[in-house]
Motif scaffolding. Sequence first.
Motif, mmCIF file in Angstrom:
data_model
loop_
_atom_site.group_PDB
_atom_site.id
_atom_site.type_symbol
_atom_site.label_atom_id
_atom_site.label_comp_id
_atom_site.label_asym_id
_atom_site.label_seq_id
_atom_site.Cartn_x
_atom_site.Cartn_y
_atom_site.Cartn_z
ATOM 1 N N THR A 1 51.847 72.641 59.129
ATOM 2 C CA THR A 1 52.507 72.309 57.848
ATOM 3 C C THR A 1 52.665 73.549 56.969
ATOM 4 O O THR A 1 53.650 73.673 56.248
ATOM 5 N N ASN A 2 51.705 74.444 57.048
ATOM 6 C CA ASN A 2 51.770 75.654 56.242
ATOM 7 C C ASN A 2 52.939 76.541 56.687
ATOM 8 O O ASN A 2 53.746 76.977 55.881
ATOM 9 N N TYR A 3 53.017 76.739 57.989
ATOM 10 C CA TYR A 3 54.064 77.592 58.563
ATOM 11 C C TYR A 3 55.452 77.009 58.284
ATOM 12 O O TYR A 3 56.393 77.733 58.001
ATOM 13 N N MET A 4 55.568 75.677 58.338
ATOM 14 C CA MET A 4 56.871 75.021 58.211
ATOM 15 C C MET A 4 57.186 74.628 56.760
ATOM 16 O O MET A 4 58.166 73.939 56.513
ATOM 17 N N LYS A 5 56.353 75.079 55.841
ATOM 18 C CA LYS A 5 56.466 74.629 54.446
ATOM 19 C C LYS A 5 57.866 74.830 53.857
ATOM 20 O O LYS A 5 58.380 73.969 53.153
ATOM 21 N N GLY A 6 58.473 75.954 54.137
ATOM 22 C CA GLY A 6 59.774 76.247 53.545
ATOM 23 C C GLY A 6 60.916 75.390 54.069
ATOM 24 O O GLY A 6 62.022 75.426 53.525
ATOM 25 N N TYR A 7 60.660 74.613 55.130
ATOM 26 C CA TYR A 7 61.754 73.868 55.768
ATOM 27 C C TYR A 7 61.680 72.394 55.394
ATOM 28 O O TYR A 7 60.604 71.874 55.108
ATOM 29 N N LYS A 8 62.820 71.746 55.445
ATOM 30 C CA LYS A 8 62.843 70.350 54.995
ATOM 31 C C LYS A 8 62.737 69.377 56.165
ATOM 32 O O LYS A 8 63.423 68.359 56.190
ATOM 33 N N ILE A 9 61.915 69.678 57.152
ATOM 34 C CA ILE A 9 61.768 68.731 58.266
ATOM 35 C C ILE A 9 60.300 68.309 58.406
ATOM 36 O O ILE A 9 59.404 69.055 58.023
ATOM 37 N N PRO A 10 60.065 67.098 58.956
ATOM 38 C CA PRO A 10 58.682 66.635 59.116
ATOM 39 C C PRO A 10 57.906 67.509 60.112
ATOM 40 O O PRO A 10 58.520 68.293 60.845
ATOM 41 N N THR A 11 56.583 67.373 60.106
ATOM 42 C CA THR A 11 55.772 68.136 61.065
ATOM 43 C C THR A 11 54.956 67.184 61.934
ATOM 44 O O THR A 11 53.897 67.517 62.443
ATOM 45 N N SER A 12 55.472 65.966 62.100
ATOM 46 C CA SER A 12 54.711 64.926 62.794
ATOM 47 C C SER A 12 55.135 64.730 64.249
ATOM 48 O O SER A 12 54.578 63.882 64.937
ATOM 49 N N GLN A 13 56.122 65.514 64.732
ATOM 50 C CA GLN A 13 56.685 65.235 66.064
ATOM 51 C C GLN A 13 55.623 65.217 67.164
ATOM 52 O O GLN A 13 55.589 64.312 67.990
ATOM 53 N N HIS A 14 54.755 66.228 67.177
ATOM 54 C CA HIS A 14 53.785 66.342 68.265
ATOM 55 C C HIS A 14 52.770 65.199 68.225
ATOM 56 O O HIS A 14 52.489 64.572 69.243
ATOM 57 N N ASN A 15 52.269 64.916 67.008
ATOM 58 C CA ASN A 15 51.318 63.817 66.851
ATOM 59 C C ASN A 15 51.910 62.494 67.296
ATOM 60 O O ASN A 15 51.263 61.702 67.983
ATOM 61 N N ASP A 16 53.157 62.247 66.881
ATOM 62 C CA ASP A 16 53.831 61.001 67.270
ATOM 63 C C ASP A 16 54.047 60.967 68.779
ATOM 64 O O ASP A 16 53.800 59.958 69.432
ATOM 65 N N TYR A 17 54.517 62.086 69.295
ATOM 66 C CA TYR A 17 54.792 62.160 70.728
ATOM 67 C C TYR A 17 53.526 61.861 71.541
ATOM 68 O O TYR A 17 53.576 61.132 72.539
ATOM 69 N N LEU A 18 52.382 62.404 71.100
ATOM 70 C CA LEU A 18 51.139 62.202 71.859
ATOM 71 C C LEU A 18 50.768 60.723 71.996
ATOM 72 O O LEU A 18 50.052 60.341 72.914
ATOM 73 N N GLN A 19 51.267 59.889 71.057
ATOM 74 C CA GLN A 19 50.951 58.458 71.121
ATOM 75 C C GLN A 19 51.959 57.681 71.964
ATOM 76 O O GLN A 19 51.838 56.475 72.125
ATOM 77 N N SER A 20 52.984 58.354 72.475
ATOM 78 C CA SER A 20 54.060 57.648 73.173
ATOM 79 C C SER A 20 53.722 57.349 74.628
ATOM 80 O O SER A 20 52.845 57.988 75.224
ATOM 81 N N ILE A 21 54.464 56.402 75.178
ATOM 82 C CA ILE A 21 54.346 56.082 76.605
ATOM 83 C C ILE A 21 54.769 57.300 77.435
ATOM 84 O O ILE A 21 54.211 57.573 78.496
ATOM 85 N N HIS A 22 55.749 58.041 76.926
ATOM 86 C CA HIS A 22 56.213 59.236 77.644
ATOM 87 C C HIS A 22 55.080 60.255 77.811
ATOM 88 O O HIS A 22 54.867 60.801 78.892
ATOM 89 N N ALA A 23 54.344 60.515 76.710
ATOM 90 C CA ALA A 23 53.248 61.497 76.780
ATOM 91 C C ALA A 23 52.121 60.983 77.675
ATOM 92 O O ALA A 23 51.525 61.744 78.427
ATOM 93 N N GLU A 24 51.858 59.680 77.577
ATOM 94 C CA GLU A 24 50.795 59.111 78.412
ATOM 95 C C GLU A 24 51.120 59.354 79.892
ATOM 96 O O GLU A 24 50.261 59.753 80.678
ATOM 97 N N LEU A 25 52.390 59.115 80.244
ATOM 98 C CA LEU A 25 52.785 59.308 81.641
ATOM 99 C C LEU A 25 52.708 60.773 82.038
ATOM 100 O O LEU A 25 52.163 61.121 83.081
ATOM 101 N N LEU A 26 53.278 61.621 81.193
ATOM 102 C CA LEU A 26 53.380 63.041 81.557
ATOM 103 C C LEU A 26 52.032 63.752 81.506
ATOM 104 O O LEU A 26 51.666 64.497 82.411
ATOM 105 N N MET A 27 51.281 63.510 80.420
ATOM 106 C CA MET A 27 50.094 64.334 80.207
ATOM 107 C C MET A 27 48.835 63.733 80.827
ATOM 108 O O MET A 27 47.958 64.478 81.231
#
Length: 432
Positions: A187-213
């Motif tokens: 969040t600190n690094y991406m502070k200047g940008y107007k996009i969320p920083t939740s992609q990785h956290n959300d992805y880790l909870q997905s069926i896709h991540a469960e299968l792949l990882m």
Amino acid sequence: MRRIAWISIKSFGLAAIVLAMGAGLAAAQTPAKPAGKSQNACINCHQNLPGKLGDPVKKFKKDVHAQKGITCVGCHGGDQTSSNFAVIKSKENGFIGRPKVTDIPELCSKCHSHLEYMRKFSPSIDVGQLSSYKTSVHGKLLAKGDTKVATCASCHGSHGILPASNAASSVYPPNVSETCSKCHSDTNYMKGYKIPTSQHNDYLQSIHAELLMVKRDLSAPTCNDCHGNHGAFPPTVNSVSGMCGQCHVNNRNLFDKSPHKKAFGALRLPECAVCHSNHKVLRASDKMVGDTPPSVCVSCHAKGSKQLQTAANIRAQLEGLKNVIGQANNKLESAEHLGMEVSEAKFNMKEARSALIKVRTEIHTFSFPDVKKKTEEGKKVAEGALQAALAAIQEFHGRRRWVIFPIVLTIFLAGALYLKLREIEGNDRNRG
Ligand code: HEC
Ligand code: HEC
Ligand code: HEC
Ligand code: HEC
Ligand code: HEC
Ligand code: HEC
Ligand code: HEC
Ligand code: HEC
Ligand code: HEC
């Protein structure tokens, strides 16, 4: 004299070099270990340097470039064969030192965009990374001087670069999300940008991540499967179906013909991601369709609307099919328990279960008649199996009747015989 100077450099390390250079000793006099054609002056010196100056040598040992015979000068320029420090690091010999972030894509691409050169190493290697990169959000912002975006080295590293197929590589599929999240979850690094920083956290909870990882199923997507390896672009709202559809072909085809395709386009809604999310894609459930929460349909269609009626009807079809399948499974199990032969009916149930899976895909037509048609096919098979099971159970009970009759008869005859014997015995006693 030279020899002595070299030894002192070695023993006093970096401080000595910097001091020696700082003391105004002409660079020409700063000796490097004599390096023949086959030797590498860069490595010979840097391997003895501490921290950031020595690490590249350690990491480079397993680097794909080292394996292909490429050395430090391949990227940094300079002359590794000289024993003269000034020559080794002269601008005339192309020495660039530490490349500027904005120069890295061109630096890597002097080889990677060079078709003839690259094909000598690998006849099938792609040479389009730079041109894709330039179209990405990363590439476009870098061109404007934004040095916080990803360059080739942010994703691949600069020393210790491995082929994408190597399980230890930063771009091996199960490792990619971690690589992107170095920046995108900070969040600190991406502070200047107007996009969320939740992609990785959300992805880790997905069926896709469960299968792949967890299950290591490489057919499940990670960040670059949806955003491109080098084109890192956010899919536009009306390209999401095509993106998910690379893998979910049937869902895409049905959705694209459904009334939602046009309706979502007009409202600028991101297609599949509206109902399934983009990063936190969960396993689908029948509860997603219907006229009561948690159905996804109720978030847009009003209570009592004909669309929710359709949703309820579709759900009823699903429940109906599941019900018949459940009954058939139950009765087949009972029949088997009684030792009846029902293997053909059990085999047919595979078809009923696969019909159920197809119905769940058919939902993407959002059309009741279409869903009903697919459901009926499954129901017919399951009902057939149910009848077969019931018949087998009935046959068992019928057989039992025939088995009991001779037993009863035998007992009856045995009883009669016993009585008869007693009668004869009694007569004899009376006589005697
Ligand atoms: C005799 C020792 C010696 C040799 C030979 C040598 N270097 Fe260095 N190098 C250093 C020292 C000391 C530094 C740190 C001081 C400086 O930046 O000049 C350094 C710095 C660097 C840096 C970082 C520059 C920066 O701006 O941060 C790079 C890159 C580098 N060297 C690459 C090379 C390459 C490539 C070669 C071979 C062509 C090479 N070096 C040969 C001693 C050496
Ligand atoms: C495939 C290209 C490539 C090769 C080959 C390569 N480097 Fe580098 N090197 C880079 C890049 C890119 C950077 C800048 C890294 C950054 O900015 O994150 C760099 C940075 C450095 C630095 C500065 C480190 C720092 O953190 O300040 C040194 C020192 C260095 N390289 C030495 C070497 C030596 C020694 C070799 C040979 C063993 C070598 N490099 C081989 C691409 C390469
Ligand atoms: C945002 C991260 C990212 C950036 C930036 C990036 N790459 Fe990649 N690169 C990847 C990923 C992920 C893969 C793995 C693709 C796969 O799984 O097949 C890859 C694969 C590769 C490959 C293997 C062949 C191929 O194309 O699949 C090469 C070569 C390569 N990249 C070079 C580069 C160069 C050169 C640059 C800079 C112009 C660059 N990459 C920038 C993430 C990145
Ligand atoms: C001097 C030429 C040269 C330079 C400069 C160079 N590369 Fe390479 N790179 C190669 C060659 C040759 C290969 C091996 C190709 C092969 O055999 O498949 C390679 C392989 C790779 C691979 C592995 C590809 C795969 O099969 O998955 C990656 C990733 C890669 N380079 C990234 C980079 C990055 C990032 C940079 C810049 C920091 C860079 N390269 C700079 C020549 C170069
Ligand atoms: C070195 C840091 C860094 C790394 C590593 C990195 N990114 Fe980025 N990325 C950024 C920055 C900074 C932006 C600009 C934010 C913006 O778009 O305003 C960006 C933008 C994006 C965007 C566009 C977002 C938008 O809607 O504007 C996407 C998509 C993206 N990155 C995907 C990826 C993927 C996928 C990876 C890994 C394969 C990755 N990034 C790795 C720093 C990074
Ligand atoms: C299954 C496909 C898929 C995967 C996997 C995926 N994304 Fe996305 N991503 C999307 C879609 C679709 C959007 C755009 C949604 C929209 O338009 O509302 C998006 C949007 C983004 C954005 C723009 C900002 C935002 O959050 O809306 C960034 C940055 C991003 N993704 C980065 C990543 C990173 C990093 C990863 C890996 C950790 C990743 N994505 C994995 C599909 C995916
Ligand atoms: C690179 C291929 C790929 C991409 C791209 C992809 N998926 Fe998947 N997805 C899979 C695989 C493989 C599975 C696991 C299938 C299974 O086990 O039934 C899966 C599972 C799912 C599931 C769960 C299925 C179930 O049986 O419950 C849903 C929902 C889903 N994906 C939706 C999406 C959406 C929405 C997108 C786009 C944002 C998307 N997928 C992009 C490969 C992909
Ligand atoms: C309007 C909401 C909606 C949209 C839009 C939507 N889906 Fe679905 N999807 C559903 C529902 C509801 C289910 C639940 C089926 C079940 O389990 O009963 C489902 C199930 C799935 C499944 C698991 C069942 C199967 O077919 O294997 C996948 C995969 C899937 N969707 C992918 C997609 C993709 C890809 C898109 C875009 C092309 C998409 N969906 C668009 C509502 C939607
Ligand atoms: C994001 C909002 C949204 C969601 C979620 C959604 N719909 Fe829709 N749907 C619409 C819009 C907008 C239309 C087009 C205008 C209309 O007919 O209301 C539409 C149209 C329809 C139509 C076509 C009506 C006609 O007369 O042509 C049906 C049927 C339908 N939706 C059923 C469903 C079902 C079933 C679900 C749940 C699986 C669902 N919708 C989820 C927004 C949504």
